[in-house]
Design a protein around this motif. Structure first.
Motif, short mmCIF file in Angstrom:
data_model
loop_
_atom_site.label_atom_id
_atom_site.label_comp_id
_atom_site.label_asym_id
_atom_site.label_seq_id
_atom_site.Cartn_x
_atom_site.Cartn_y
_atom_site.Cartn_z
N ARG A 31 0.87 -1.17 0.00
CA ARG A 31 0.00 0.00 0.00
C ARG A 31 0.91 1.23 0.00
NH1 ARG A 31 -3.39 0.37 4.94
NH2 ARG A 31 -1.75 -0.84 5.95
N VAL A 32 0.71 2.10 -0.95
CA VAL A 32 1.61 3.24 -1.11
C VAL A 32 0.89 4.55 -0.81
CG1 VAL A 32 3.08 4.52 -2.71
CG2 VAL A 32 2.99 2.01 -2.83
N ARG A 33 1.50 5.33 0.05
CA ARG A 33 1.02 6.67 0.34
C ARG A 33 2.09 7.64 -0.14
NH1 ARG A 33 -0.44 7.60 6.43
NH2 ARG A 33 -2.29 6.42 5.80
N GLY A 34 1.70 8.69 -0.81
CA GLY A 34 2.67 9.65 -1.33
C GLY A 34 2.45 11.03 -0.77
N LEU A 35 3.54 11.71 -0.47
CA LEU A 35 3.48 13.11 -0.03
C LEU A 35 3.78 13.98 -1.24
CD1 LEU A 35 3.29 15.10 2.44
CD2 LEU A 35 5.79 15.01 2.49
N LYS A 36 2.87 14.91 -1.54
CA LYS A 36 3.08 15.77 -2.71
C LYS A 36 2.59 17.17 -2.42
CE LYS A 36 -1.31 15.15 -5.16
NZ LYS A 36 -1.63 16.60 -5.19
N ARG A 37 3.14 18.12 -3.15
CA ARG A 37 2.66 19.49 -3.07
C ARG A 37 1.39 19.63 -3.90
NH1 ARG A 37 8.03 19.95 -4.09
NH2 ARG A 37 7.59 20.48 -6.26
N ALA A 38 0.64 20.68 -3.66
CA ALA A 38 -0.64 20.88 -4.36
C ALA A 38 -0.44 21.02 -5.86
CB ALA A 38 -1.34 22.12 -3.81
N ASP A 58 4.25 19.05 2.51
CA ASP A 58 5.62 19.41 2.17
C ASP A 58 6.52 18.97 3.31
OD1 ASP A 58 8.03 21.42 2.12
OD2 ASP A 58 7.07 21.64 0.17
N VAL A 59 7.77 18.65 3.01
CA VAL A 59 8.68 18.22 4.08
C VAL A 59 9.01 19.35 5.05
CG1 VAL A 59 9.72 16.33 2.76
CG2 VAL A 59 10.71 18.65 2.60
N LEU A 60 8.68 20.58 4.69
CA LEU A 60 8.88 21.70 5.60
C LEU A 60 7.64 21.96 6.45
CD1 LEU A 60 10.82 24.18 3.27
CD2 LEU A 60 11.74 22.56 4.94
N ASP A 61 6.57 21.20 6.21
CA ASP A 61 5.31 21.34 6.94
C ASP A 61 5.17 20.16 7.90
OD1 ASP A 61 2.72 21.51 7.85
OD2 ASP A 61 1.78 21.59 5.88
N ILE A 62 5.48 20.38 9.17
CA ILE A 62 5.47 19.31 10.16
C ILE A 62 4.10 18.66 10.28
CG2 ILE A 62 5.83 18.74 12.60
CD1 ILE A 62 8.38 19.41 11.25
N VAL A 63 3.04 19.46 10.24
CA VAL A 63 1.69 18.91 10.39
C VAL A 63 1.36 17.93 9.28
CG1 VAL A 63 -0.77 19.47 10.46
CG2 VAL A 63 0.87 20.94 11.65
N GLU A 98 16.84 20.87 6.21
CA GLU A 98 15.77 21.03 7.20
C GLU A 98 14.64 20.04 6.95
OE1 GLU A 98 12.55 24.37 8.76
OE2 GLU A 98 14.26 25.01 7.54
N GLY A 99 14.33 19.82 5.67
CA GLY A 99 13.27 18.87 5.33
C GLY A 99 13.59 17.47 5.79
N THR A 100 14.85 17.04 5.61
CA THR A 100 15.25 15.70 6.08
C THR A 100 15.19 15.62 7.59
OG1 THR A 100 16.67 15.39 4.14
CG2 THR A 100 17.09 13.98 6.05
N ALA A 101 15.60 16.69 8.27
CA ALA A 101 15.51 16.71 9.74
C ALA A 101 14.07 16.54 10.19
CB ALA A 101 16.09 18.02 10.27
N ASN A 102 13.15 17.22 9.51
CA ASN A 102 11.74 17.09 9.85
C ASN A 102 11.24 15.67 9.62
OD1 ASN A 102 11.66 19.82 10.45
ND2 ASN A 102 10.81 20.41 8.47
N VAL A 103 11.60 15.08 8.50
CA VAL A 103 11.19 13.72 8.17
C VAL A 103 11.69 12.74 9.24
CG1 VAL A 103 11.55 11.81 6.53
CG2 VAL A 103 10.97 14.09 5.69
N VAL A 104 12.95 12.88 9.61
CA VAL A 104 13.53 12.00 10.63
C VAL A 104 12.81 12.17 11.97
CG1 VAL A 104 15.59 11.64 12.05
CG2 VAL A 104 15.80 11.78 9.56
N ASN A 105 12.56 13.40 12.37
CA ASN A 105 11.91 13.66 13.66
C ASN A 105 10.52 13.05 13.72
OD1 ASN A 105 14.14 15.07 14.57
ND2 ASN A 105 13.32 17.07 14.01
N VAL A 106 9.75 13.22 12.65
CA VAL A 106 8.39 12.69 12.63
C VAL A 106 8.41 11.16 12.54
CG1 VAL A 106 6.19 12.68 11.39
CG2 VAL A 106 7.45 14.81 11.64
N ALA A 107 9.37 10.60 11.80
CA ALA A 107 9.50 9.15 11.72
C ALA A 107 9.78 8.55 13.10
CB ALA A 107 10.61 8.77 10.73
N LEU A 108 10.63 9.22 13.87
CA LEU A 108 10.90 8.76 15.23
C LEU A 108 9.65 8.87 16.10
CD1 LEU A 108 14.39 10.43 15.71
CD2 LEU A 108 13.96 7.97 15.88
N PHE A 109 8.93 9.96 15.95
CA PHE A 109 7.71 10.18 16.73
C PHE A 109 6.64 9.14 16.38
CE2 PHE A 109 3.47 12.23 16.83
CZ PHE A 109 3.33 12.37 18.21
N ARG A 110 6.51 8.83 15.09
CA ARG A 110 5.49 7.88 14.63
C ARG A 110 5.97 6.43 14.74
NH1 ARG A 110 0.47 9.90 14.87
NH2 ARG A 110 0.12 11.69 13.48
#
Length: 341
Positions: A31-38, A58-63, A98-110
């Motif tokens: 099952r594939v979920r993709g993150l994309k801009r509008a 966006d990887v700069l959008d934490i929410v 910064e985007g990679t830092a956000n991705v890593v932080n959320v991956a750890l949280f989730r």
């Protein structure tokens, strides 16, 4: 598709590597979920776009990242900006680092089970005395480093931080990626330039890899027990002149015949830079891209062959198949190569 199948998130799922990886994973039953801009284009996904669950963000959008990673088992981080244009420096540092830092932080949280980070050979060090660059080649600060190189190196540091904090993780370092896609973008432009009658070729050499091989290696790493390691993905080391020769033959075009020496390249990028200032368009050549193309460098793929038992697609085959796709769409519409596992 059953809900008990692993859920995979791909950042940059509409991009070059991300689109091929998305299609490969769907064929494998994920099952594939993709993150994309509008405003992201879906053209490189073909019919697969309708099989992906999309999260706009966006990887700069934490929410949006927190929403995207909810319930996710595995994560492929492909989103990045590749550019040698000085105007993109801030954007590269923001998204790539910064985007990679956000991705890593959320991956750890989730509590994501594993991440595969698509990096670049630009994050590795330079060769000494003509040696092949390997995973052990140390990256060092140098005024000749491109901003892209710096951004990918710093992005890798964020991935390693995630590993140190408990996130299972592996890194793929592709060389110059070759394949069909949006002909005006990234390394795919090499085909478009020859198609349009390119007359010049750079003096340097580099490593090249099929985009489908990058996707296959990322999948193999995710499905393996390998963690805390990185692997160069490089099919062949080749002179640019030889690559252009293969492309010209495949497209039925004339071989670029004029060698671009460092002196000629320096004159060219300055002239094109001035033209870009007058027109407002991004320059086709920059100081960094000319310097990179004039460099002679090769990459060692021994680790991927020995540890992963990885088999690469011959570059000649990749060029032939990509040229066939380009001719079929007449160098205009986005092209897509078939992908299998």
């Amino acid at each position: 598709m059953k809900n008990n199948e692993p859920l995979v998130l791909i950042t940059g799922a509409t991009g070059f590597v991300g689109s091929y990886l998305s299609r490969l994973l769907l064929k494998k039953g994920y099952r594939v979920r993709g993150l994309k801009r509008a405003d992201s284009k879906m053209d490189m996904l073909g019919k697969a776009a309708d099989q992906i669950e999309w999260i706009t963000g966006d990887v700069l959008d934490i929410v949006s990242l927190e929403d995207a990673m909810e319930g996710v088992d595995y994560l492929y981080h492909c989103a990045a900006v590749v550019s040698y244009d000085p105007k993109d420096r801030r954007r590269m540092m923001d998204i790539n680092v910064e985007g990679t830092a956000n991705v890593v932080n959320v991956a750890l949280f989730r509590e994501v089970k594993k991440m595969v980070h698509i990096s670049s050979i630009a994050a590795l060090g330079k060769s000494r005395h003509g040696d092949l660059v390997s995973e052990q080649t140390k990256w060092e600060r140098d005024k000749k480093n491109t901003v892209y190189s710096l951004s990918k190196f710093l992005a890798e540091q964020e991935a390693w931080r995630g590993f140190a904090e408990g996130l299972p993780m592996a890194i793929v370092n592709p060389s110059i990626i070759v394949g069909a896609g949006r002909w005006e973008q990234s390394s795919i432009r090499l085909f478009k330039q020859v198609w349009d009658g390119l007359k010049f070729y750079p003096v340097g050499s580099n490593g090249f890899v099929d985009v489908r091989d990058v996707a296959r290696m990322a999948l193999q790493l995710m499905e393996s027990e390998v963690s805390g390691q990185q692997f160069i993905a490089n099919g062949d080391n080749l002179k640019f002149r030889d690559l252009f020769s293969q492309i010209a033959k495949g497209l039925g075009r004339s071989l670029p015949s004029t060698q671009v020496t460092p002196l000629l390249g320096g004159i060219a990028w300055r002239a094109i830079w001035l033209q870009s200032k007058l027109t407002g368009k991004s320059p086709l050549l920059t100081k960094e891209s000319v310097r990179s193309a004039a460099t002679t460098v090769g990459y060692d793929n021994k680790k991927s062959k020995e540890i992963l038992n990885f088999t690469y697609t011959p570059l000649s085959q990749t060029v032939e198949e990509t040229a066939a796709v380009m001719k079929a769409v007449k160098g205009e519409k986005t092209g897509i190569l078939d992908i299998n596992f």
